[in-house]
Design a protein around this motif. Structure first.
Motif, PDB file in Angstrom:
ATOM      1  N   ALA A 159     -19.107  27.170 -39.359  1.00 10.72           N
ATOM      2  CA  ALA A 159     -20.231  26.945 -38.479  1.00 10.72           C
ATOM      3  C   ALA A 159     -21.048  25.789 -39.046  1.00 10.72           C
ATOM      4  O   ALA A 159     -21.375  24.924 -38.129  1.00 10.72           O
ATOM      5  CB  ALA A 159     -21.368  28.177 -38.459  1.00 10.72           C
ATOM      6  N   ALA A 160     -21.180  25.723 -40.417  1.00 13.84           N
ATOM      7  CA  ALA A 160     -21.908  24.663 -40.763  1.00 13.84           C
ATOM      8  C   ALA A 160     -21.370  23.228 -40.513  1.00 13.84           C
ATOM      9  O   ALA A 160     -21.933  22.347 -40.061  1.00 13.84           O
ATOM     10  CB  ALA A 160     -22.129  24.962 -42.302  1.00 13.84           C
ATOM     11  N   ALA A 161     -19.895  23.102 -40.534  1.00 11.43           N
ATOM     12  CA  ALA A 161     -18.997  21.875 -40.388  1.00 11.43           C
ATOM     13  C   ALA A 161     -19.220  21.463 -38.868  1.00 11.43           C
ATOM     14  O   ALA A 161     -19.341  20.316 -38.812  1.00 11.43           O
ATOM     15  CB  ALA A 161     -17.681  22.237 -40.707  1.00 11.43           C
ATOM     16  N   LEU A 162     -19.037  22.559 -38.024  1.00 13.86           N
ATOM     17  CA  LEU A 162     -19.240  22.167 -36.452  1.00 13.86           C
ATOM     18  C   LEU A 162     -20.641  22.245 -36.359  1.00 13.86           C
ATOM     19  O   LEU A 162     -20.902  22.017 -34.904  1.00 13.86           O
ATOM     20  CB  LEU A 162     -18.534  23.337 -35.690  1.00 13.86           C
ATOM     21  CG  LEU A 162     -16.926  23.428 -36.034  1.00 13.86           C
ATOM     22  CD1 LEU A 162     -16.418  24.623 -35.623  1.00 13.86           C
ATOM     23  CD2 LEU A 162     -16.347  22.245 -35.640  1.00 13.86           C
ATOM     24  N   ASP A 163     -21.517  22.547 -36.929  1.00 12.40           N
ATOM     25  CA  ASP A 163     -23.282  22.297 -36.546  1.00 12.40           C
ATOM     26  C   ASP A 163     -23.429  23.352 -35.510  1.00 12.40           C
ATOM     27  O   ASP A 163     -24.079  22.906 -34.376  1.00 12.40           O
ATOM     28  CB  ASP A 163     -23.520  21.041 -36.095  1.00 12.40           C
ATOM     29  CG  ASP A 163     -25.069  20.885 -36.361  1.00 12.40           C
ATOM     30  OD1 ASP A 163     -25.548  21.847 -36.728  1.00 12.40           O
ATOM     31  OD2 ASP A 163     -25.596  19.951 -35.658  1.00 12.40           O
ATOM     32  N   VAL A 164     -23.053  24.618 -35.394  1.00 13.71           N
ATOM     33  CA  VAL A 164     -23.033  25.480 -34.286  1.00 13.71           C
ATOM     34  C   VAL A 164     -23.561  26.885 -34.891  1.00 13.71           C
ATOM     35  O   VAL A 164     -23.566  27.310 -36.149  1.00 13.71           O
ATOM     36  CB  VAL A 164     -21.902  25.820 -33.598  1.00 13.71           C
ATOM     37  CG1 VAL A 164     -21.505  24.451 -32.763  1.00 13.71           C
ATOM     38  CG2 VAL A 164     -20.792  26.351 -34.257  1.00 13.71           C
ATOM     39  N   PRO A 165     -24.313  27.585 -34.165  1.00 15.51           N
ATOM     40  CA  PRO A 165     -24.654  29.037 -34.650  1.00 15.51           C
ATOM     41  C   PRO A 165     -23.424  29.820 -34.849  1.00 15.51           C
ATOM     42  O   PRO A 165     -22.281  29.768 -34.360  1.00 15.51           O
ATOM     43  CB  PRO A 165     -25.561  29.551 -33.425  1.00 15.51           C
ATOM     44  CG  PRO A 165     -25.925  28.502 -32.643  1.00 15.51           C
ATOM     45  CD  PRO A 165     -24.731  27.418 -32.830  1.00 15.51           C
ATOM     46  N   LEU A 166     -23.640  30.463 -35.875  1.00 11.36           N
ATOM     47  CA  LEU A 166     -22.528  31.826 -36.081  1.00 11.36           C
ATOM     48  C   LEU A 166     -21.954  32.603 -34.791  1.00 11.36           C
ATOM     49  O   LEU A 166     -20.828  32.783 -34.609  1.00 11.36           O
ATOM     50  CB  LEU A 166     -23.106  32.898 -36.983  1.00 11.36           C
ATOM     51  CG  LEU A 166     -23.486  32.357 -38.504  1.00 11.36           C
ATOM     52  CD1 LEU A 166     -24.084  33.459 -39.498  1.00 11.36           C
ATOM     53  CD2 LEU A 166     -22.170  31.722 -39.291  1.00 11.36           C
ATOM     54  N   ARG A 167     -22.737  32.919 -33.877  1.00  8.14           N
ATOM     55  CA  ARG A 167     -22.185  33.532 -32.715  1.00  8.14           C
ATOM     56  C   ARG A 167     -21.450  32.668 -31.933  1.00  8.14           C
ATOM     57  O   ARG A 167     -20.703  33.076 -30.901  1.00  8.14           O
ATOM     58  CB  ARG A 167     -23.463  34.098 -31.949  1.00  8.14           C
ATOM     59  CG  ARG A 167     -24.200  33.083 -31.278  1.00  8.14           C
ATOM     60  CD  ARG A 167     -25.519  33.984 -30.472  1.00  8.14           C
ATOM     61  NE  ARG A 167     -24.852  34.688 -29.441  1.00  8.14           N
ATOM     62  CZ  ARG A 167     -25.405  35.712 -28.838  1.00  8.14           C
ATOM     63  NH1 ARG A 167     -26.512  36.339 -29.238  1.00  8.14           N
ATOM     64  NH2 ARG A 167     -24.818  36.304 -27.753  1.00  8.14           N
ATOM     65  N   ALA A 168     -21.617  31.269 -32.001  1.00  5.66           N
ATOM     66  CA  ALA A 168     -20.897  30.401 -30.879  1.00  5.66           C
ATOM     67  C   ALA A 168     -19.477  30.405 -31.377  1.00  5.66           C
ATOM     68  O   ALA A 168     -18.657  30.072 -30.516  1.00  5.66           O
ATOM     69  CB  ALA A 168     -21.371  28.958 -31.272  1.00  5.66           C
ATOM     70  N   LEU A 169     -19.089  30.921 -32.560  1.00  7.33           N
ATOM     71  CA  LEU A 169     -17.655  30.944 -32.840  1.00  7.33           C
ATOM     72  C   LEU A 169     -17.073  32.369 -32.808  1.00  7.33           C
ATOM     73  O   LEU A 169     -16.055  32.734 -33.302  1.00  7.33           O
ATOM     74  CB  LEU A 169     -17.503  30.463 -34.533  1.00  7.33           C
ATOM     75  CG  LEU A 169     -17.759  29.017 -34.625  1.00  7.33           C
ATOM     76  CD1 LEU A 169     -17.862  28.658 -36.079  1.00  7.33           C
ATOM     77  CD2 LEU A 169     -16.828  27.968 -33.732  1.00  7.33           C
ATOM     78  N   THR A 170     -18.149  33.284 -32.550  1.00  4.01           N
ATOM     79  CA  THR A 170     -17.544  34.549 -32.526  1.00  4.01           C
ATOM     80  C   THR A 170     -17.911  35.484 -31.228  1.00  4.01           C
ATOM     81  O   THR A 170     -17.209  35.597 -30.182  1.00  4.01           O
ATOM     82  CB  THR A 170     -18.088  35.500 -33.653  1.00  4.01           C
ATOM     83  OG1 THR A 170     -19.897  35.306 -33.610  1.00  4.01           O
ATOM     84  CG2 THR A 170     -17.832  34.824 -34.856  1.00  4.01           C
ATOM     85  N   THR A 171     -19.265  35.971 -31.134  1.00  6.50           N
ATOM     86  CA  THR A 171     -19.742  36.557 -30.040  1.00  6.50           C
ATOM     87  C   THR A 171     -19.484  35.935 -28.598  1.00  6.50           C
ATOM     88  O   THR A 171     -18.880  36.416 -27.747  1.00  6.50           O
ATOM     89  CB  THR A 171     -21.256  37.182 -29.971  1.00  6.50           C
ATOM     90  OG1 THR A 171     -21.359  37.504 -31.497  1.00  6.50           O
ATOM     91  CG2 THR A 171     -21.733  37.937 -28.943  1.00  6.50           C
ATOM     92  N   ASP A 172     -19.887  34.774 -28.572  1.00  4.93           N
ATOM     93  CA  ASP A 172     -20.052  34.008 -27.531  1.00  4.93           C
ATOM     94  C   ASP A 172     -18.625  33.535 -26.852  1.00  4.93           C
ATOM     95  O   ASP A 172     -18.556  33.248 -25.579  1.00  4.93           O
ATOM     96  CB  ASP A 172     -20.795  32.705 -27.504  1.00  4.93           C
ATOM     97  CG  ASP A 172     -22.395  32.905 -27.946  1.00  4.93           C
ATOM     98  OD1 ASP A 172     -22.609  34.116 -27.557  1.00  4.93           O
ATOM     99  OD2 ASP A 172     -22.949  31.919 -28.333  1.00  4.93           O
ATOM    100  N   VAL A 173     -17.446  33.513 -27.715  1.00  2.00           N
ATOM    101  CA  VAL A 173     -16.312  33.036 -27.204  1.00  2.00           C
ATOM    102  C   VAL A 173     -15.345  34.433 -27.185  1.00  2.00           C
ATOM    103  O   VAL A 173     -14.290  34.290 -26.824  1.00  2.00           O
ATOM    104  CB  VAL A 173     -15.629  32.144 -28.105  1.00  2.00           C
ATOM    105  CG1 VAL A 173     -16.380  30.873 -28.075  1.00  2.00           C
ATOM    106  CG2 VAL A 173     -15.639  32.537 -29.319  1.00  2.00           C
TER     107      VAL A 173
END
Length: 349
Positions: free
Chosen positions: A185-199
């Motif tokens: 998430a830090a490398a992609l500069d997105v919230p944690l949920r952007a890589l989990t819940t939201d997808v």
């Protein structure tokens, strides 16, 4: 009591080698004293549950466990029946580094797929997503991915969304091994949920130890319909902590502010610095893209042997001589520079 080791020495073997972040130690100390109800019925675990909901959504339920192997096995066991199987990359941690725990402890069949970069795709999933209704074949039920992967690569949100959509269309669930999700998430500069819940990820193993905790990981159910019996499975697998407040207080400290992000950014930045520092050394070949805090390289075997005596690290592939160097939240610029200088010295004594 005096320290039994030199705290100035750093290794590049694993981010598990790092100590505990001072803010985490402060949180543990603050949770000490007096009595709190055992086995998770305490105010710290209640607060931790709310912190996970803030990151992953109101439907998210978090269960602390002791280690990453347990987080993965408890997650996958809660998602599968005894005749069902899990599709994963051939390089996945659940396949290569859990000591057979998914199979031995969990009784879970793993269906592996070779990948060039540690990442699954819908097309690669299809190599094992077959045989539905065939009594002679373990029934595919879950797709498990890691972010970051065991090869240091990243899944973007779009890539995970494509996997989840494809898996769900096939009637499969999606588990994410998030041992280093904070780094991704830090490398992609997105919230944690952007890589989990939201997808569309259904269940998450959330890592804490590699990012500054003393100990502790968490099973996070993002889709309540995807998992059942986590409470009972956690107990059966000997992962129910009696003094859970001390695990929960760590997660609250990690996630209530930006500590997780600061730590992940530092580890990632040192990974990039290390890659830059060693890439110009003649005879050293970087073998994989450096997308977070892992650096893979090939160098002469005699150099590996000598250098590993000065800075501990692992040989990733004995056949090729490929090594892996990991940076942690407490890796500093001077640590990286000292390692690079030692490598240059060993390469050209």
């Amino acid at each position: 009591m005096t320290s039994r080791h030199d705290p100035r020495l750093k290794a590049f073997a694993s981010d598990n080698y790092a100590g505990v972040h001072p803010e985490i130690l402060q949180a543990i100390a603050a949770a000490n004293g007096g009595h709190q109800t055992a086995y998770g019925e305490d105010v710290y675990t209640e607060a931790m549950a709310e912190v996970f909901k803030r990151h992953f959504g109101e439907q998210a339920q978090a269960w602390p466990v002791f280690n990453g192997t347990a987080a993965n096995v408890v997650s996958l066991r809660s998602m599968t029946a005894h005749w069902e199987a899990v599709i994963c990359a051939e390089s996945a941690h659940i396949h290569t580094d859990e000591g057979g725990a998914p199979e031995v402890a969990g009784g879970i069949k793993l269906l592996t797929v070779p990948t060039p970069d540690g990442k699954l795709t819908p097309e690669l999933i299809d190599r094992q997503a077959w045989g539905f209704g065939d009594v002679h074949r373990a029934q595919p039920r879950v797709v498990s991915i890691s972010n970051t992967t065991e090869l240091g690569t990243l899944y973007t949100a779009d890539e995970i969304a494509a996997i989840c959509s494809h898996a769900h269309d096939l009637g499969l669930l999606v588990h994410l091994d998030g041992s280093r999700l904070t780094n991704a998430a830090a490398a992609l500069d997105v919230p944690l949920r952007a890589l989990t819940t939201d997808v569309g990820v259904d269940v998450l193993s959330f890592g804490g130890t590699k990012i500054g905790l003393l100990y502790g990981e968490a099973v996070v159910v993002l889709n309540p319909a995807a998992a059942s019996g986590v409470d009972y499975i956690r107990k059966t697998f000997m992962q129910l902590s009696s003094k859970m407040r001390f695990v929960s207080a760590q997660f609250e400290a990690l996630l209530s502010g930006d500590l997780w992000l600061r730590n992940a950014r530092q580890a990632n930045a040192m990974g990039r610095r290390l890659a830059g520092a060693v890439s110009g050394i003649p005879g050293v070949t970087l073998t994989r893209p450096v997308e977070a805090n892992a650096v893979f390289a090939i160098l002469p075997r005699d150099v590996t042997e000598r250098l590993a005596k000065r800075f501990r690290f692992y040989t990733w592939n004995e056949a090729t001589g490929e090594v892996r160097w990991m940076c942690a939240f407490d890796t500093t610029e001077s640590d990286v520079d000292a390692f690079a200088a030692a490598l240059a010295d060993e390469m050209h004594p």
